[in-house]
Design a protein around this motif. Structure first.
Motif, PDB file in Angstrom:
ATOM      1  N   TYR A 186      10.867 -15.557  38.398  1.00 44.50           N
ATOM      2  CA  TYR A 186      11.067 -14.907  39.698  1.00 44.50           C
ATOM      3  C   TYR A 186       9.709 -14.573  40.288  1.00 44.50           C
ATOM      4  O   TYR A 186       8.687 -14.584  39.587  1.00 44.50           O
ATOM      5  N   TYR A 187       9.699 -14.296  41.579  1.00 43.76           N
ATOM      6  CA  TYR A 187       8.445 -14.221  42.319  1.00 43.76           C
ATOM      7  C   TYR A 187       8.440 -13.031  43.265  1.00 43.76           C
ATOM      8  O   TYR A 187       9.485 -12.551  43.702  1.00 43.76           O
ATOM      9  N   GLU A 188       7.228 -12.585  43.602  1.00 43.38           N
ATOM     10  CA  GLU A 188       7.046 -11.567  44.624  1.00 43.38           C
ATOM     11  C   GLU A 188       5.642 -11.716  45.189  1.00 43.38           C
ATOM     12  O   GLU A 188       4.766 -12.352  44.585  1.00 43.38           O
ATOM     13  N   TYR A 212       3.141 -20.184  47.456  1.00 48.89           N
ATOM     14  CA  TYR A 212       4.479 -20.457  46.943  1.00 48.89           C
ATOM     15  C   TYR A 212       4.765 -21.959  46.902  1.00 48.89           C
ATOM     16  O   TYR A 212       5.860 -22.374  46.572  1.00 48.89           O
ATOM     17  N   ILE A 264       2.380 -23.261  42.221  1.00 51.64           N
ATOM     18  CA  ILE A 264       3.220 -22.554  41.247  1.00 51.64           C
ATOM     19  C   ILE A 264       3.189 -23.253  39.892  1.00 51.64           C
ATOM     20  O   ILE A 264       3.038 -22.612  38.837  1.00 51.64           O
ATOM     21  N   THR A 274       3.047 -12.706  33.327  1.00 51.49           N
ATOM     22  CA  THR A 274       2.857 -12.879  34.760  1.00 51.49           C
ATOM     23  C   THR A 274       1.493 -13.498  35.055  1.00 51.49           C
ATOM     24  O   THR A 274       0.564 -13.430  34.250  1.00 51.49           O
ATOM     25  N   ILE A 327       1.015 -15.297  45.274  1.00 52.63           N
ATOM     26  CA  ILE A 327       2.318 -14.989  44.708  1.00 52.63           C
ATOM     27  C   ILE A 327       2.157 -14.500  43.271  1.00 52.63           C
ATOM     28  O   ILE A 327       1.415 -15.101  42.487  1.00 52.63           O
ATOM     29  N   TYR A 380      12.558 -13.814  47.377  1.00 53.32           N
ATOM     30  CA  TYR A 380      12.331 -15.129  46.799  1.00 53.32           C
ATOM     31  C   TYR A 380      13.471 -15.503  45.854  1.00 53.32           C
ATOM     32  O   TYR A 380      14.072 -14.634  45.197  1.00 53.32           O
ATOM     33  N   ILE A 408       2.889 -21.353  36.227  1.00 53.45           N
ATOM     34  CA  ILE A 408       4.079 -20.999  35.457  1.00 53.45           C
ATOM     35  C   ILE A 408       4.207 -21.811  34.169  1.00 53.45           C
ATOM     36  O   ILE A 408       4.708 -21.299  33.150  1.00 53.45           O
ATOM     37  N   VAL A 442       3.722 -14.477  39.877  1.00 55.28           N
ATOM     38  CA  VAL A 442       4.680 -15.324  39.166  1.00 55.28           C
ATOM     39  C   VAL A 442       5.125 -14.621  37.885  1.00 55.28           C
ATOM     40  O   VAL A 442       4.289 -14.213  37.077  1.00 55.28           O
ATOM     41  N   HIS A 443       6.422 -14.496  37.700  1.00 53.08           N
ATOM     42  CA  HIS A 443       6.989 -13.909  36.479  1.00 53.08           C
ATOM     43  C   HIS A 443       7.694 -15.018  35.694  1.00 53.08           C
ATOM     44  O   HIS A 443       8.615 -15.649  36.213  1.00 53.08           O
TER      45      HIS A 443
END
Length: 277
Positions: free
Chosen positions: A175-177, A141, A146, A135, A187, A252, A150, A189-190
């Motif tokens: 995926y994001y949160e 976003y 991003i 992460t 954000i 998201y 990522i 970032v996963h």
């Protein structure tokens, strides 16, 4: 000796510039004819000219250039300064190119306003999946924030998995949160790769975690073809479909990587946006 015109040609500068450098004391002629006032230069003075130009291109004022040259900065130090400046310029060019891509993407969206989205939207369930993941925090976003986060996450994750002799059981899932405790709008970032139940985080080392990504009962999905830098039209088409069909987003969108060849324009990614019950 060279006349000022010949010296300018060999140095790839203008005669006017040489006269200006002479007036400032940055590069004096080797000899000035007392009768005619003609300036003459020696070949060895090209080295000083190169230093003047290089330092000016680094962003130093001409006064600063003079001070640096008077302190006899060595060639190796100059090379280091030039390499630093080159890196700064390359970074600025990359940032400008990314901004241009985003402007062009927004323009394409504007030009397509009022037309029906051409993308095929499919509603389906998403199964739970066991992921090895890394992460990181992105400033927003937006694709330009991003992407730089990522990309390195996946590079490192793939390196760790390969070194451990682990084979992913499926394509990558990002995926994001919202990033709790970070700057507003940040954000989390996963970057994840599916792995078998036998794989343990300790085998992968470092910050790699093993997580169980829960399934989703209903998600609106669409396939995006091309670099994720140009994902906005596809993402907004998905949003328009959700709103137009009386649905509500529940978070998201996940990004399922279906193909990621070296040519980023050939990438294939499925956007999977969870829908509210």
């Amino acid at each position: 000796m060279f006349t000022i015109g010949d010296f300018a040609k060999h140095g790839r500068v203008s005669v006017r510039m040489l006269r200006h450098y002479d007036a400032l004391g940055l590069l004096r002629p080797a000899r000035v004819d007392p009768a005619s006032g003609y300036r003459y230069y020696e070949a060895g003075q090209l080295a000083r000219l190169n230093r003047v130009i290089a330092l000016k291109e680094l962003g130093f004022s001409l006064d600063q250039v003079g001070s640096i040259l008077d302190e006899r900065v060595g060639a190796e130090e100059l090379r280091g300064m030039l390499r630093l400046r080159r890196a700064e310029l390359e970074s600025a060019m990359a940032a400008a190119a990314a901004r241009l891509t985003q402007v062009e993407t927004r323009l394409r969206i504007i030009e397509s306003e009022g037309t029906m989205p051409a993308e095929d939207i499919v509603v389906k369930s998403l199964p739970p999946v066991r992921l090895a993941e890394l992460t990181g925090i992105a400033g927003s976003y937006e694709p330009q924030d991003i992407g730089p986060v990522i990309g390195p996450l996946y590079d490192e994750l793939c390196r760790r998995i390969e070194a451990a002799g682990v084979t992913p059981t499926g394509p990558g899932i990002a995926y994001y949160e919202d990033a709790a405790g970070a700057e507003p709008g940040s954000i989390l970032v996963h970057a994840g790769l599916p792995v078998a139940a036998a794989v343990r985080a300790e085998a992968l080392g470092g910050e790699v975690r093993i997580v169980e990504l829960p399934g989703v009962e209903r998600a609106a999905t669409v396939v995006h073809r091309g670099s994720m830098d140009s994902v906005l039209p596809t993402a907004q088409a998905l949003g328009q479909w959700i709103d137009g069909n009386g649905e509500r987003s529940a978070g998201y969108a996940r990004e399922l990587t279906l193909a990621c060849p070296e040519d980023r324009d050939q990438w294939v990614t499925e956007l999977q946006e969870p829908l509210a019950p």
